[in-house]
Scaffold this motif. Sequence first.
Motif, PDB file in Angstrom:
ATOM      1  N   ASP A 136      -5.987  -1.747  -4.810  1.00 12.08           N
ATOM      2  CA  ASP A 136      -5.358  -2.278  -3.600  1.00 12.08           C
ATOM      3  C   ASP A 136      -6.381  -3.118  -2.843  1.00 12.08           C
ATOM      4  OD1 ASP A 136      -3.824  -2.815  -1.418  1.00 12.08           O
ATOM      5  OD2 ASP A 136      -3.228  -0.723  -1.040  1.00 12.08           O
ATOM      6  N   GLU A 137      -6.259  -4.415  -2.979  1.00  6.42           N
ATOM      7  CA  GLU A 137      -7.190  -5.381  -2.374  1.00  6.42           C
ATOM      8  C   GLU A 137      -8.653  -5.042  -2.665  1.00  6.42           C
ATOM      9  OE1 GLU A 137      -6.248  -6.732   1.519  1.00  6.42           O
ATOM     10  OE2 GLU A 137      -4.130  -6.279   1.299  1.00  6.42           O
ATOM     11  N   GLN A 139      -6.892   0.692  -0.445  1.00  5.16           N
ATOM     12  CA  GLN A 139      -7.273  -0.366   0.490  1.00  5.16           C
ATOM     13  C   GLN A 139      -8.284   0.160   1.513  1.00  5.16           C
ATOM     14  OE1 GLN A 139      -3.899  -2.091   2.419  1.00  5.16           O
ATOM     15  NE2 GLN A 139      -5.085  -3.740   3.332  1.00  5.16           N
ATOM     16  N   SER A 159       0.835  -1.207   0.000  1.00  2.00           N
ATOM     17  CA  SER A 159       0.000   0.000   0.000  1.00  2.00           C
ATOM     18  C   SER A 159       0.870   1.257   0.000  1.00  2.00           C
ATOM     19  CB  SER A 159      -0.919   0.011   1.207  1.00  2.00           C
ATOM     20  OG  SER A 159      -1.780  -1.100   1.167  1.00  2.00           O
TER      21      SER A 159
HETATM   22 MG   LIG Z   1      -2.031  -2.693   2.160  1.00  3.30          MG
END
Ligand SMILES: [Mg+2]
Lengths: 340, 262
Positions: free
Chosen positions: B181-182, B97, B54
Motif C-alpha cells: 500500500d503506497e 500505508q 487501504s
Molecule cells: Mg490508503
Amino acid sequence: MSTETAKARPADNRVAPPSWLRRYGSQLGIIGVGIAMWLSFVFAAPAVFTNIDIYKAFAQTTPQFGIIALALTFVVITGEIDLSFPSIMALGTATFCLLAQAGVPWPIALTGAFVVGAMCGWINGTLVARLNIPSLVITIGTSFLFRGLELVLMNGTGVPLTADQYPALHAIFREPVFGVPVQTLWMIAVAVVLWILLNRTRFGAHVFLVGDNPTSARLMGVDVVSVKTRAFMLVGVVAVLAGVMTSVYGYYFWPTLGDGFLLNTIASVFLGGTSVFGGTGSIVGSFVAAYIIGAINAGIVSAGINAFYTQLCFGLVIVLSVVLQTIIERRIRRQSITGR
Amino acid sequence: MSQANNGGGKAVPVIELRNVSKTFGEVRSLSGIDFKVYPGEIVGLLGDNGAGKSTLVKTVMGFHRPDSGGEIFFKGKRIDDWSVARARGLGIETVYQERALCEKQPIWRNMFMGRELRTKLGLLDVERMRAECSRLMSEHMGFTSAAVHPDNVVTTMSGGEKQGVAITRALYFDAELVILDEPTMGLSLTETKKTLDFVSNIKKAGKSAIFIDHNIFHVYPVVDRLYVLDRGKVAGVYDKSQITMDQLIERLYHVARTGTLS
Ligand SMILES: [Mg+2]
Ligand SMILES: Nc1ncnc2c1ncn2[C@@H]1O[C@H](COP(=O)(O)OP(=O)(O)OP(=O)(O)O)[C@@H](O)[C@H]1O
C-alpha cells in the motif's frame, strides 16, 4: 535489493550498534540508585546496616509486594495499570481460608484461590481490553467490587493461620531455607519465570508490541485483547500468591489485607524504569526497585529516625531516585531532557 | 473479466472478495466490491484519496471484518473466521500505508512482529531473529551488516529506513501474496527503483501481489491487471493489454470528475 546499490550508499556508518550501556541504560540506572542508597544508609547508620538482621527483615517483607510488582510490570508495559490487586490479594486469600475451613485440602484450596485471582484479572482485562474502558478508571471500580465481595464473604472477620493448622503453608511460605528468607527465594523464582515469560515467549514479545503501538500490533496479527487480558490475569494470580504469603507471615488473614500495598508496588514498577506510556520496561528493574523501596522502609525504621519522618524520607528518596534515574538514563541514551 | 496470464478463467484466485462492503458508523468505505487476485498475477489498485484502497487491503488481511453479506475466499475456499494472524499464516503479507511499526522496539522485534521465530522448546529464538534481521538489513535494505544493528530502535531511523523495515518484513516470509500500500511514498529514486524491482521479482517467483500507488508511472509497467476504485466501488477493471497508459490516465480523470468510467 541488489548489493551494488547497497555499496553505493554513503549513509551506512551513521547507524552505530547501540552500546551495552545504551541498551541496558534503565536497568543500570536503577541498580546505580540502589547501590548509592545502600551506601548512604551504611554511612548514616553503620551499626544497623552492617548487621545481617536488617537484611533478613527486609528480605522477608519486600517480596510481599515485590512479586506483585514483577507481574504488574507486564500490565504497565501494555500501557495499562491495575489498581485492584490489593483487593484481589484479599479476595483470593479469603477464598483459600473459606475453602480450607470447609475441609478442602490445602493444595486444592490454594488452587481455588489462584483461580479466583485469575478470574478477577480476567474481569479487569476484559473490561479494559474488550470494552476499551480506561484501566485507571475501571480498576478503581473493580477494586471496590472485589474488596466488597471479600468483606461480605468473610463477614468482616479474620482467620488465624497458625503453624499447627497449616504446617505445609508455613514450610512453603514462612520457614527460611538454610537461613535465607524463603520470601526472597520466592521473589527470585517468580522473577526468573516472569523474566523468561517477558523476554523469551511470544506472549512477552506481544506485551511490548501492544504497549508500544496497539494499532500496529493488530495490523500485524497480534491479538491485543487477549494479550492485555492475560497480563491482567497474571497480576491476579500473583496477587493471590502474595496475599497468602503475606497472611502466613503474619499468622493471620486480616480482611483488610492489601491496605498499604498499592503505592509501594506501583512505585516499584515505575522506579524500576518501566514507562508509564507503555512499550518499555523490565523485570530486573522492578526487582531491584522493589528491594530499594523495601530497604527504605526497613532502613528508616531501624536507623531510629522518628516515625513521623518516615513518609517524608520515603517520599524524598523515591522522588529523588526517579529524577536521578531519568537524568542518568537520558544521559546514557544521549538525549536531552526536553527531547530537542 | 478475463485475465492476461492464466490462460482463461481456469485458475483459482489466491484471494477473492465477493460483494464485500465495509461501513464505519455512517461512512461507507466499500460497497459491493468484487475483487480477485490470481496466482502469479500483479494487480494494481488505483483511485483517489479516500476511494477505499487501504480499507480494501485491510479487509483482505482480516483486519476489518466485512459487513454481513460479503464473502472472502482463499484459494477457492470460503473463510469465515478471517483474521490477520490467519491471513499471514496462509501466506499473505502486507506493507501497510501506515507502516505498522512499533517504534520504541528494536528493529528485530519489528521485523518478526506477530510471527516471532521460536526454538524447538517454544521459546523465542532471539539470537536467530537478530541474525536474520542483520542479514535481511544488509541484503535487502542496503545497510552493511557491521554498521546497522538489529538492536537499534526504530524511532531514530529516517522515514525511508522505516519503510525499508516494513518492506523487508513483508519479503522475509516468502509470501504467496504480497500487498503493498503506497510502498514508494517518501522513498528516494534509488529506493523506489528497488521497490519496483521487488514487485517485478514477486511475479518472476510465481507469487502474486496487490500494488497500490498514486503514481501511475510506477503502477502501469509492473501490473497485469488494474482495478480502479471510486468512492468505495469498483469503477473499472482492466487487463493491461486492453488499455494504454494514456487511455488509463484519461479515464482516471474522467472517474474523478464524474464517478463513472463511461
Ligand atoms: Mg490508503
Ligand atoms: N477505521 C475507520 N473508521 C472510519 N472511517 C474510516 C476508517 N478507515 C477508513 N475510513 C474512511 O474510509 C474511506 C476510505 O479510506 P481509505 O483509507 O481506504 O482510502 P484510500 O483509498 O486508501 O485513500 P488514500 O489514497 O488517501 O490512502 C475514507 O473516507 C476514510 O475516512
